[in-house]
Write an enzyme that holds these catalytic residues in place. Structure first.
Site, mmCIF file in Angstrom:
data_model
loop_
_atom_site.group_PDB
_atom_site.id
_atom_site.type_symbol
_atom_site.label_atom_id
_atom_site.label_comp_id
_atom_site.label_asym_id
_atom_site.label_seq_id
_atom_site.Cartn_x
_atom_site.Cartn_y
_atom_site.Cartn_z
ATOM 1 N N HIS A 101 0.849 -1.193 0.000
ATOM 2 C CA HIS A 101 0.000 0.000 0.000
ATOM 3 C C HIS A 101 0.880 1.238 0.000
ATOM 4 O O HIS A 101 2.054 1.193 0.375
ATOM 5 C CB HIS A 101 -0.923 0.005 1.219
ATOM 6 N N HIS A 103 0.960 5.402 1.160
ATOM 7 C CA HIS A 103 0.363 6.431 2.007
ATOM 8 C C HIS A 103 0.452 7.772 1.281
ATOM 9 O O HIS A 103 1.504 8.103 0.715
ATOM 10 C CB HIS A 103 1.153 6.592 3.309
HETATM 11 P P1 AMP Z 1 2.043 0.416 7.353
HETATM 12 O O1 AMP Z 1 2.816 0.733 8.592
HETATM 13 O O2 AMP Z 1 2.650 1.088 6.138
HETATM 14 O O3 AMP Z 1 1.817 -1.072 7.157
HETATM 15 O O4 AMP Z 1 0.659 1.123 7.564
HETATM 16 C C1 AMP Z 1 -0.566 0.489 7.617
HETATM 17 C C2 AMP Z 1 -1.601 1.572 7.768
HETATM 18 O O5 AMP Z 1 -2.878 0.998 7.626
HETATM 19 C C3 AMP Z 1 -1.570 2.275 9.140
HETATM 20 O O6 AMP Z 1 -1.360 3.672 8.942
HETATM 21 C C4 AMP Z 1 -2.925 1.965 9.720
HETATM 22 O O7 AMP Z 1 -3.465 3.029 10.473
HETATM 23 C C5 AMP Z 1 -3.763 1.659 8.484
HETATM 24 N N1 AMP Z 1 -4.892 0.775 8.722
HETATM 25 C C6 AMP Z 1 -4.887 -0.419 9.361
HETATM 26 N N2 AMP Z 1 -6.121 -0.931 9.397
HETATM 27 C C7 AMP Z 1 -6.929 -0.054 8.754
HETATM 28 C C8 AMP Z 1 -8.321 -0.018 8.453
HETATM 29 N N3 AMP Z 1 -9.156 -1.000 8.826
HETATM 30 N N4 AMP Z 1 -8.801 1.038 7.761
HETATM 31 C C9 AMP Z 1 -7.973 2.034 7.384
HETATM 32 N N5 AMP Z 1 -6.658 2.066 7.626
HETATM 33 C C10 AMP Z 1 -6.145 1.033 8.309
#
Ligand code: AMP
Length: 138
Positions: A101, A103
């Protein structure tokens, strides 16, 4: 994390709700549930690939095509003049959700969201030596 337990696969399948910003056949974008700044947005390929190097380039390209329009809408909505586009790729790089993903994090001058990372200069001879190693793996 396999596909069955993947939170982003569940969001893509409509099994977990999200604040959806954009969707097409290949890509989904939604608000991050724990934002770093207002409008913090996640962009995923709908298909489950853990990381960038495992994701087919065509699918990465589909995600990349969406970056501009999503960032434009998000930054306009929150009145931010800038944003970070980043991918935490692998656990040591901060990846928690093992479904690739990106950001989009709206930024403002002196917002203290995160600081510039520490930098250094390569000692003599290190850069060409490193380049040789990289090209050997290309
Ligand atoms: P990463 O550290 O790059 O894996 O970031 C994962 C991101 O996904 C974090 O910023 C979380 O807050 C976000 N996240 C996790 N679960 C959800 C969810 N159900 N809906 C929206 N964002 C999410």
């Amino acid at each position: 994390m396999d596909q069955t337990n993947c939170v982003f696969c569940k969001i893509a399948a409509g099994q977990i709700p999200c604040y959806k910003i954009f969707e097409n056949n290949a890509v989904l974008s939604f608000l991050d549930i724990n934002p770093i700044s207002d409008g913090h947005t996640i962009i995923i390929p709908k298909a489950h690939y853990e990381s960038a190097e495992l994701c087919p380039p065509e699918i990465l390209a589909e995600a990349a095509k969406s970056f501009g329009a999503i960032a434009k809408a998000v930054t306009a909505a929150v009145g931010a003049p800038a944003f970070n586009l980043l991918c935490n790729n692998g656990s040591p790089a901060g990846q928690v959700v093992k479904h690739i993903h990106f950001h989009i994090i709206p930024r403002r001058e002196n917002d203290n969201v995160f600081a510039r990372w520490p930098k250094y200069t390569y000692p003599d001879g290190k850069a060409p030596e490193l380049l040789k190693k990289i090209l050997a793996h290309f």
